[in-house]
Design a protein around this motif. Structure first.
Motif, PDB file in Angstrom:
ATOM      1  N   ASN A  38       4.336   2.127  -7.796  1.00 18.46           N
ATOM      2  CA  ASN A  38       3.681   3.219  -7.203  1.00 18.46           C
ATOM      3  C   ASN A  38       4.363   4.519  -7.188  1.00 18.46           C
ATOM      4  O   ASN A  38       5.375   4.671  -6.499  1.00 18.46           O
ATOM      5  CB  ASN A  38       3.450   2.763  -5.910  1.00 18.46           C
ATOM      6  CG  ASN A  38       2.367   3.786  -5.047  1.00 18.46           C
ATOM      7  OD1 ASN A  38       2.078   4.748  -5.708  1.00 18.46           O
ATOM      8  ND2 ASN A  38       2.256   3.562  -3.539  1.00 18.46           N
ATOM      9  N   LYS A  82       0.791  -1.214   0.015  1.00 20.23           N
ATOM     10  CA  LYS A  82       0.137  -0.048   0.015  1.00 20.23           C
ATOM     11  C   LYS A  82       0.566   1.134   0.118  1.00 20.23           C
ATOM     12  O   LYS A  82       0.534   2.400  -0.527  1.00 20.23           O
ATOM     13  CB  LYS A  82      -0.900  -0.074   1.198  1.00 20.23           C
ATOM     14  CG  LYS A  82      -1.913   1.098   1.354  1.00 20.23           C
ATOM     15  CD  LYS A  82      -2.906   0.855   2.426  1.00 20.23           C
ATOM     16  CE  LYS A  82      -3.948   2.069   2.545  1.00 20.23           C
ATOM     17  NZ  LYS A  82      -4.826   2.051   3.903  1.00 20.23           N
ATOM     18  N   GLU A  97       4.817   7.015  -4.305  1.00 13.63           N
ATOM     19  CA  GLU A  97       5.466   6.651  -3.118  1.00 13.63           C
ATOM     20  C   GLU A  97       7.114   6.189  -3.153  1.00 13.63           C
ATOM     21  O   GLU A  97       7.771   6.093  -2.393  1.00 13.63           O
ATOM     22  CB  GLU A  97       4.896   5.494  -2.584  1.00 13.63           C
ATOM     23  CG  GLU A  97       3.513   5.384  -2.078  1.00 13.63           C
ATOM     24  CD  GLU A  97       3.273   6.515  -0.770  1.00 13.63           C
ATOM     25  OE1 GLU A  97       4.373   6.541  -0.094  1.00 13.63           O
ATOM     26  OE2 GLU A  97       2.228   6.970  -0.470  1.00 13.63           O
ATOM     27  N   TYR A 127       6.046  -0.460  -5.117  1.00 13.62           N
ATOM     28  CA  TYR A 127       5.185  -1.219  -5.955  1.00 13.62           C
ATOM     29  C   TYR A 127       4.039  -1.451  -5.461  1.00 13.62           C
ATOM     30  O   TYR A 127       3.612  -1.735  -4.186  1.00 13.62           O
ATOM     31  CB  TYR A 127       5.897  -2.652  -6.028  1.00 13.62           C
ATOM     32  CG  TYR A 127       7.046  -2.576  -7.327  1.00 13.62           C
ATOM     33  CD1 TYR A 127       6.825  -1.973  -8.348  1.00 13.62           C
ATOM     34  CD2 TYR A 127       8.220  -3.219  -6.860  1.00 13.62           C
ATOM     35  CE1 TYR A 127       7.888  -2.024  -9.600  1.00 13.62           C
ATOM     36  CE2 TYR A 127       9.194  -3.051  -7.826  1.00 13.62           C
ATOM     37  CZ  TYR A 127       8.985  -2.616  -9.065  1.00 13.62           C
ATOM     38  OH  TYR A 127       9.904  -2.688 -10.090  1.00 13.62           O
ATOM     39  N   TYR A 128       2.862  -1.204  -6.215  1.00 12.99           N
ATOM     40  CA  TYR A 128       1.374  -1.442  -5.952  1.00 12.99           C
ATOM     41  C   TYR A 128       1.577  -3.356  -6.045  1.00 12.99           C
ATOM     42  O   TYR A 128       0.802  -3.807  -5.385  1.00 12.99           O
ATOM     43  CB  TYR A 128       0.731  -1.222  -7.067  1.00 12.99           C
ATOM     44  CG  TYR A 128       0.193   0.240  -6.358  1.00 12.99           C
ATOM     45  CD1 TYR A 128      -0.244   0.527  -5.269  1.00 12.99           C
ATOM     46  CD2 TYR A 128       0.035   1.469  -7.421  1.00 12.99           C
ATOM     47  CE1 TYR A 128      -0.920   1.933  -4.927  1.00 12.99           C
ATOM     48  CE2 TYR A 128      -0.503   2.707  -6.906  1.00 12.99           C
ATOM     49  CZ  TYR A 128      -0.970   2.946  -5.776  1.00 12.99           C
ATOM     50  OH  TYR A 128      -1.485   3.914  -5.048  1.00 12.99           O
TER      51      TYR A 128
END
Length: 345
Positions: free
Chosen positions: A247, A207, A250, A211-212
């Protein structure tokens, strides 16, 4: 004159008549065995199904029986009585010996059944594991956190299925700063004494990290180089496919991730080994190589397990993750050290 000769002739002929009455039966007068044509057909007789000629077998058995009945001497009354007495004595001894043996065999059978039931209980095809403990990360990111792992395997016949879930969570001032879950599933099918076919899946969902999604699927062949109680070694190699979705919101400067989506074919190699030099101490090692056009990643894990009881063990493990291409001159290698308690059911 005739009247005087007649008594004399009768007297001379009487021994011949007496000898004829007491003489034994000549071989010519012996009963002959019934031939195959004269013997009635007995369709109820059983014989081996693998025999090539049932009629010949039945005829031979009939002739042997007739011969034995003809040549067998008659047993006198005294000999028969002695034989019956001896048979009775032998039967008494045999009954005592059999009773004694049966008593011992029943005890041994009951013990064997108990051992077998205990072994079956211990060798259940289901092997669940739960572990949790402390984790320390070094490399591009230095931190300490808690981790947990749940694993389940099922081994029966030619199939071996295994799966595990790892959860990593890091808190900062009581708030969740980072959480990551990784999933691994693998199914193996035995082809021969040492070879097997495998299919594997590994996924990472996060989350807050870089990485998603990071998914890898592979299938190929495996080889059991060694499979003993003390040492086990398996090697796997096969093609696969990798999907990575970073992601971008992030990604920090210390994350070894490129901000591009990845969907490519890969080659996967895996090596798994375990060594148990002592009853309560064992060592395990696993190395997984995933090579693609965008990057090559090598994950290694070395662990030592010390059994506290039959179901609880202390596990010390060291993990290394090496990535061939990293941005911004970051470190290619990250390492993790875990101290966990392992529970087996």
């Amino acid at each position: 004159m005739l009247k005087r000769l007649l008594p004399l002739l009768l007297l001379l002929s009487s021994p011949v008549l007496y000898g004829a009455e007491t003489s034994t039966i000549s071989p010519d007068d012996e009963p002959k065995s019934i031939s195959k044509e004269d013997r009635p057909d007995n369709s109820e007789s059983s014989w081996d199904e693998t025999s090539s000629s049932p009629d010949d077998t039945s005829s031979n058995q009939s002739q042997a029986t007739d011969t034995e009945s003809t040549d067998k001497p008659e047993t006198t009354g005294d000999a028969k009585a002695d034989s019956d007495s001896k048979t009775d004595n032998d039967s008494d001894v045999d009954e005592e010996a059999i009773a004694k043996l049966l008593g011992e065999s029943s005890d041994s059978d009951s013990e064997a059944k108990k051992e077998e039931a205990k072994k079956k209980k211990e060798e259940s095809p289901w092997k669940p594991e739960i572990e949790f403990g402390y984790q320390s990360r070094k490399g591009n990111d230095d931190n300490q956190s808690l981790n947990a792992r749940v694993a389940l395997s099922y081994i029966k016949g030619k199939m071996r299925n295994s799966g595990e879930v790892k959860i990593y969570r890091e808190d900062d001032d009581g708030e969740e700063e980072e959480r990551e879950q990784s999933y691994e599933l693998q199914s193996d099918y035995k082809l021969g004494s040492k070879t097997y076919l495998y299919g594997s899946f590994k996924g990472i969902d996060s989350k807050y990290s870089s990485y998603y999604r990071d998914y890898t699927v592979s299938t190929g062949f495996g080889l059991q180089v060694s499979n003993t109680e003390t040492f086990k070694l398996e090697v796997e190699l096969g093609p696969g496919y990798r999907i990575q979705q970073p992601n971008t919101d992030e990604i920090d400067d210390d994350d070894p991730i490129f901000p591009e989506d990845v969907a490519e074919s890969i080659i996967r190699g895996n090596l798994t080994s375990s060594w148990k030099p002592f009853k309560t101490l064992s060592f395990e090692m696993q190395a997984t190589l995933v090579a693609g056009q965008s990057n090559t990643r090598l994950d290694t894990e070395i662990s030592a397990l010390n059994n506290i009881t039959d179901d609880i063990a202390l596990k010390l493990s060291h993990n290394r993750q090496h990535i061939s291409k990293v941005p911004n001159d970051l470190k290619n290698t990250d390492s993790t050290f875990n101290i966990n308690l392992l529970f087996r059911f």
